[in-house]
Write a protein that holds these residues in place. Structure first.
Motif, mmCIF file in Angstrom:
data_model
loop_
_atom_site.group_PDB
_atom_site.id
_atom_site.type_symbol
_atom_site.label_atom_id
_atom_site.label_comp_id
_atom_site.label_asym_id
_atom_site.label_seq_id
_atom_site.Cartn_x
_atom_site.Cartn_y
_atom_site.Cartn_z
ATOM 1 N N ARG A 37 0.844 -1.185 0.000
ATOM 2 C CA ARG A 37 0.000 0.000 0.000
ATOM 3 C C ARG A 37 0.885 1.243 0.000
ATOM 4 N N MET A 38 0.295 2.387 -0.336
ATOM 5 C CA MET A 38 1.025 3.647 -0.371
ATOM 6 C C MET A 38 0.295 4.672 0.488
ATOM 7 N N ASN A 39 1.064 5.405 1.301
ATOM 8 C CA ASN A 39 0.545 6.526 2.070
ATOM 9 C C ASN A 39 1.135 7.814 1.509
ATOM 10 N N CYS A 40 0.259 8.793 1.244
ATOM 11 C CA CYS A 40 0.690 10.112 0.780
ATOM 12 C C CYS A 40 0.286 11.137 1.831
ATOM 13 N N TYR A 41 1.253 11.872 2.340
ATOM 14 C CA TYR A 41 1.053 12.810 3.443
ATOM 15 C C TYR A 41 1.295 14.245 3.008
ATOM 16 N N GLU A 42 0.418 15.125 3.414
ATOM 17 C CA GLU A 42 0.705 16.557 3.353
ATOM 18 C C GLU A 42 1.602 16.857 4.556
ATOM 19 N N PRO A 43 2.272 18.010 4.579
ATOM 20 C CA PRO A 43 3.140 18.335 5.710
ATOM 21 C C PRO A 43 2.418 18.193 7.059
ATOM 22 N N GLY A 44 3.074 17.492 7.987
ATOM 23 C CA GLY A 44 2.561 17.337 9.341
ATOM 24 C C GLY A 44 1.507 16.265 9.539
ATOM 25 N N GLN A 45 1.037 15.627 8.480
ATOM 26 C CA GLN A 45 0.022 14.575 8.635
ATOM 27 C C GLN A 45 0.639 13.304 9.204
ATOM 28 N N VAL A 46 -0.227 12.446 9.770
ATOM 29 C CA VAL A 46 0.246 11.243 10.447
ATOM 30 C C VAL A 46 -0.566 10.009 10.059
ATOM 31 N N THR A 47 0.035 8.862 10.302
ATOM 32 C CA THR A 47 -0.691 7.610 10.432
ATOM 33 C C THR A 47 -0.758 7.383 11.933
ATOM 34 N N PRO A 48 -1.965 7.171 12.468
ATOM 35 C CA PRO A 48 -2.109 7.046 13.920
ATOM 36 C C PRO A 48 -1.235 5.942 14.512
ATOM 37 N N PHE A 49 -0.876 6.126 15.764
ATOM 38 C CA PHE A 49 -0.124 5.143 16.529
ATOM 39 C C PHE A 49 -0.932 3.843 16.539
ATOM 40 N N HIS A 50 -0.286 2.725 16.147
ATOM 41 C CA HIS A 50 -0.987 1.448 16.030
ATOM 42 C C HIS A 50 0.010 0.297 16.131
ATOM 43 N N VAL A 51 -0.523 -0.913 16.115
ATOM 44 C CA VAL A 51 0.312 -2.108 16.164
ATOM 45 C C VAL A 51 -0.312 -3.169 15.258
ATOM 46 N N HIS A 52 0.546 -3.967 14.634
ATOM 47 C CA HIS A 52 0.123 -5.142 13.869
ATOM 48 C C HIS A 52 0.528 -6.344 14.730
ATOM 49 N N PRO A 53 -0.411 -6.912 15.489
ATOM 50 C CA PRO A 53 -0.053 -7.933 16.482
ATOM 51 C C PRO A 53 0.663 -9.158 15.917
ATOM 52 N N ASN A 54 0.309 -9.562 14.695
ATOM 53 C CA ASN A 54 0.842 -10.811 14.153
ATOM 54 C C ASN A 54 1.581 -10.660 12.833
ATOM 55 N N ASP A 55 1.842 -9.419 12.435
ATOM 56 C CA ASP A 55 2.353 -9.202 11.086
ATOM 57 C C ASP A 55 3.553 -8.257 11.062
ATOM 58 N N MET A 102 5.224 13.826 2.075
ATOM 59 C CA MET A 102 5.975 12.580 2.181
ATOM 60 C C MET A 102 5.149 11.464 1.557
ATOM 61 N N VAL A 103 5.833 10.533 0.901
ATOM 62 C CA VAL A 103 5.199 9.343 0.337
ATOM 63 C C VAL A 103 5.977 8.123 0.812
ATOM 64 N N VAL A 104 5.259 7.157 1.395
ATOM 65 C CA VAL A 104 5.868 5.891 1.788
ATOM 66 C C VAL A 104 5.062 4.745 1.191
ATOM 67 N N ILE A 105 5.752 3.653 0.960
ATOM 68 C CA ILE A 105 5.131 2.414 0.505
ATOM 69 C C ILE A 105 5.408 1.371 1.574
ATOM 70 N N TYR A 106 4.400 0.581 1.910
ATOM 71 C CA TYR A 106 4.636 -0.474 2.888
ATOM 72 C C TYR A 106 4.067 -1.790 2.409
ATOM 73 N N THR A 107 4.723 -2.868 2.862
ATOM 74 C CA THR A 107 4.326 -4.233 2.514
ATOM 75 C C THR A 107 4.191 -5.029 3.804
ATOM 76 N N THR A 108 3.138 -5.824 3.859
ATOM 77 C CA THR A 108 2.902 -6.697 5.003
ATOM 78 C C THR A 108 2.119 -7.916 4.521
ATOM 79 N N ASN A 109 1.758 -8.774 5.445
ATOM 80 C CA ASN A 109 1.040 -9.996 5.094
ATOM 81 C C ASN A 109 -0.375 -9.700 4.618
#
Length: 133
Positions: A37-55, A102-109
């Protein structure tokens, strides 16, 4: 005999989308084993604090600057070319720098889950893919 999967090709530059409301999260690639997946952020935007318990999760910074944030350790800076591996069960967030997109790409299960170990009111309206309600 090995059965080949589907070859998937795309250009992320054609898919970048930004919103002044919150970071834009969108699917890129998927198979029976993983999602990207890809996340595109404007300045100062966030992905909320979270956890992937099994991944486990791998995050790659395509453009801009920011950080992976943690509750109990120093932030891990992000800049173009940075790749970070996060083990399952490690709570984290993602924050864009205040002065650039900022643009990030992430990969998970495939079928991964996200949970919020701490609920922060300002982040309540920001959806997480795979979030358990």
């Amino acid at each position: 005999m090995t059965k080949a999967g589907t070859v998937q090709t795309l250009n992320i530059n054609d898919l970048k989308k930004f919103s002044p409301e919150a970071r834009v999260n969108q699917p890129l690639l998927a198979s029976k084993d993983f999602v990207t997946r890809m996340n595109c952020y404007e300045p100062g935007q966030v992905t909320p604090f979270h956890v992937h318990p099994n991944d486990d999760e791998v995050i790659y910074c395509v453009e801009g600057r920011g950080a992976i944030t943690f509750a109990d350790r120093p932030d891990s800076p992000l800049e173009p070319g940075t790749i970070i591996s996060l083990p399952a069960g490690l709570p984290h967030g993602i924050a864009a720098a205040k002065d650039c997109r900022m643009v990030v790409i992430y990969t998970t299960n495939s079928g991964y889950t996200s949970e919020r170990p701490q609920h922060i009111a300002a982040e309540a309206g920001i959806a997480l893919p795979g979030e358990k309600k």
